[in-house]
Write an enzyme that holds these catalytic residues in place. Structure first.
Site, short mmCIF file in Angstrom:
data_model
loop_
_atom_site.label_atom_id
_atom_site.label_comp_id
_atom_site.label_asym_id
_atom_site.label_seq_id
_atom_site.Cartn_x
_atom_site.Cartn_y
_atom_site.Cartn_z
N CYS A 184 0.81 -1.23 0.00
CA CYS A 184 0.00 0.00 0.00
C CYS A 184 0.84 1.27 0.00
O CYS A 184 0.32 2.35 -0.21
CB CYS A 184 -0.98 -0.02 1.17
SG CYS A 184 -2.13 -1.39 1.03
N HIS A 221 -3.38 7.06 2.09
CA HIS A 221 -3.76 5.74 1.58
C HIS A 221 -5.13 5.39 2.16
O HIS A 221 -5.42 5.67 3.31
CB HIS A 221 -2.71 4.71 2.02
CG HIS A 221 -3.16 3.30 1.77
ND1 HIS A 221 -3.57 2.88 0.53
CD2 HIS A 221 -3.29 2.24 2.60
CE1 HIS A 221 -3.92 1.61 0.61
NE2 HIS A 221 -3.77 1.19 1.86
N ASN A 241 -10.06 -0.42 -0.77
CA ASN A 241 -8.60 -0.33 -0.73
C ASN A 241 -8.04 -0.90 -2.03
O ASN A 241 -8.09 -2.11 -2.25
CB ASN A 241 -8.09 -1.11 0.49
CG ASN A 241 -6.58 -1.04 0.64
OD1 ASN A 241 -5.88 -0.57 -0.24
ND2 ASN A 241 -6.09 -1.54 1.77
O1 UT7 Z 1 -3.84 -1.30 3.43
C1 UT7 Z 1 -2.78 -1.88 4.10
C2 UT7 Z 1 -2.89 -1.75 5.56
N1 UT7 Z 1 -4.10 -2.35 6.04
C3 UT7 Z 1 -4.82 -1.72 6.95
O2 UT7 Z 1 -4.50 -0.61 7.30
C4 UT7 Z 1 -6.02 -2.42 7.53
C5 UT7 Z 1 -6.02 -2.28 9.02
N2 UT7 Z 1 -7.09 -2.99 9.67
C6 UT7 Z 1 -8.39 -2.63 9.56
O3 UT7 Z 1 -8.72 -1.74 8.81
C7 UT7 Z 1 -9.39 -3.31 10.45
O4 UT7 Z 1 -8.72 -4.07 11.40
C8 UT7 Z 1 -10.41 -4.20 9.70
C9 UT7 Z 1 -11.36 -3.34 8.89
C10 UT7 Z 1 -9.67 -5.16 8.78
C11 UT7 Z 1 -11.25 -4.98 10.71
O5 UT7 Z 1 -11.90 -4.09 11.59
P1 UT7 Z 1 -11.80 -4.29 13.17
O6 UT7 Z 1 -12.62 -3.25 13.76
O7 UT7 Z 1 -10.34 -4.32 13.51
O8 UT7 Z 1 -12.46 -5.68 13.36
P2 UT7 Z 1 -11.85 -7.01 14.02
O9 UT7 Z 1 -10.93 -7.67 13.08
O10 UT7 Z 1 -11.37 -6.68 15.38
O11 UT7 Z 1 -13.17 -7.87 14.14
C12 UT7 Z 1 -14.24 -7.50 15.00
C13 UT7 Z 1 -15.38 -8.51 14.84
C14 UT7 Z 1 -14.89 -9.96 14.90
O12 UT7 Z 1 -15.89 -10.71 15.52
P3 UT7 Z 1 -15.71 -11.18 17.04
O13 UT7 Z 1 -14.45 -11.99 17.06
O14 UT7 Z 1 -15.59 -9.91 17.82
O15 UT7 Z 1 -16.94 -11.95 17.27
C15 UT7 Z 1 -14.82 -10.35 13.44
O16 UT7 Z 1 -14.99 -11.74 13.23
O17 UT7 Z 1 -15.96 -8.33 13.54
C16 UT7 Z 1 -15.98 -9.59 12.87
N3 UT7 Z 1 -15.83 -9.34 11.44
C17 UT7 Z 1 -16.86 -9.08 10.63
N4 UT7 Z 1 -18.19 -8.99 10.86
C18 UT7 Z 1 -18.99 -8.71 9.81
C19 UT7 Z 1 -14.69 -9.30 10.72
N5 UT7 Z 1 -14.98 -9.03 9.44
C20 UT7 Z 1 -16.31 -8.90 9.36
C21 UT7 Z 1 -17.19 -8.61 8.30
N6 UT7 Z 1 -18.51 -8.52 8.57
N7 UT7 Z 1 -16.76 -8.39 7.04
#
Ligand code: UT7
Length: 341
Positions: A117, A257, A287
């Site tokens: 990225c 980004h 993204n």
């Molecule tokens: O571009 C290169 C660099 N990349 C980035 O900068 C990305 C950085 N990370 C992020 O943007 C975020 O971490 C994400 C958008 C990928 C995820 O968001 P989050 O708020 O960190 O969610 P999480 O991974 O902590 O997941 C929270 C909950 C989980 O459920 P439990 O374990 O709390 O029951 C996930 O399983 O949300 C669940 N979850 C979803 N639910 C509905 C994860 N993906 C989804 C989804 N729909 N698509």
């Protein structure tokens, strides 16, 4: 830096595939929903290149063609082509060779640059070096990624995030006081396992096992990357502002980004910028990895004015991250009046 010549962006171009993949579409494919995706990422839809047999070079060449047309120059005036991508058409030859051929850039050399990225930011700085050293007069720098080719559409944690696109810029020597002024660029390979694609390279060449184990798809530990992305991007943005004596009032636009709107909001807050001075189009494209930053420049080109102070900031797999400070070198004019030939 203090080089004799600086490099300025003198044209911007882009390519977006027509097919849209909406949050609603995704909610029919995996266990997700529009509300979650919007609230956690800011994304509403992305574009997907669905044409059989077309890859990253197809999109990059179209972005390149738009750049040439806007600047009113022919392909044989290009000295070098740098393609930032993590989804090259093939392991080799370089995507830049395929783009060179498609554009007919008969006097150019070129190469691909892999920095996920941060790819466009690193390529911009590499291209600027060619201009500053006098080794090139016109450099095409294009970020292009067909993320759909490495996305697992059964994995809700990643498939909602990414889209396909290409966008890029032409770099030329800048008139006094304009162009790329300063950069802070970093890598930290200790973070590689948090965001990677394990299969298909020399460590794990393609086998039935690598396919069965889904090693040809993006793997991301989202939470871990989120934390370091916020800190990394905000730190370098603050550093570039401090050492160039810029306050929040001086910066016309932050060009971040587009990985997650919450990361962008945090960086803007740290810089003291209102959201009206942040280029934000993640809702429409998701993204697109190396394409996000030039895609923003394309979408905001009409509003940019000569002399605007701009900070670009990126964070990505590697880890790779950085920020650049530049002064925009032209005001947008209607097509027939712009630049000339
Ligand atoms: O571009 C290169 C660099 N990349 C980035 O900068 C990305 C950085 N990370 C992020 O943007 C975020 O971490 C994400 C958008 C990928 C995820 O968001 P989050 O708020 O960190 O969610 P999480 O991974 O902590 O997941 C929270 C909950 C989980 O459920 P439990 O374990 O709390 O029951 C996930 O399983 O949300 C669940 N979850 C979803 N639910 C509905 C994860 N993906 C989804 C989804 N729909 N698509």
């Amino acid at each position: 830096m203090g080089p004799e010549a600086r490099a300025a962006i003198t044209a911007v171009g882009h390519y977006l595939p027509e097919t849209r993949l909406t949050n609603q579409d995704l909610s029919e494919m995996v266990d997700t929903n529009d509300a979650w995706i919007r609230a956690r990422t800011g994304i509403e839809e992305r574009r997907i290149l669905t044409d059989e047999g077309k890859g990253t070079s197809y999109m990059a060449a179209r972005a390149g063609q738009e750049i040439l047309e806007k600047r009113g120059i022919s392909a044989d005036e290009i000295d070098a082509i740098i393609i930032a991508t993590v989804t090259p058409d093939m392991a080799f030859p370089a995507t830049s060779c395929l783009v060179q051929a498609e554009l007919g850039a008969s006097n150019a050399w070129g190469f691909d640059l892999s920095a996920a990225c941060s790819g466009f930011l690193f390529a911009l700085n590499t291209g600027a070096g060619l201009i500053e050293s006098g080794r090139a007069a016109k450099v095409l720098v294009i970020g292009s990624d067909k993320m759909s080719s490495i996305t697992d559409y059964t994995d809700r944690k990643t498939c909602v995030l990414f889209g396909d696109a290409a966008a890029g810029v032409l770099l030329e020597a800048a008139p006094d006081g304009y162009g790329l002024i300063d950069s802070v660029l970093r890598v930290d390979g200790d973070g590689w396992e948090s965001l990677c694609m394990l299969g298909g390279g020399s460590r794990h060449p393609a086998t039935h096992d690598t396919v069965d184990n889904k090693m040809h798809y993006i793997y991301q530990d989202g939470r871990a990357v989120f934390k370091v992305a916020v800190k990394g991007m905000a730190d370098v943005a603050a550093e570039i502002m401090e050492r160039n004596q810029l306050t929040g009032d001086d910066v016309r636009y932050l060009v971040p980004h587009q990985a997650n709107q919450r990361i962008i909001d945090a960086v803007a807050r740290r810089m003291g910028l209102g959201i009206d001075r942040v280029m934000l189009n993640i809702s429409r494209y998701g993204n697109t990895t190396a394409a996000t930053i030039p895609l923003c420049l394309h979408d905001w080109e009409d509003q940019l004015k000569k002399g605007d102070k701009i900070v670009i900031a990126a964070f990505g797999g590697g880890f790779t991250w950085g920020a650049s400070y530049l002064r925009w070198s032209y005001s947008h004019l209607p097509k027939e009046q712009s630049h000339g030939g």
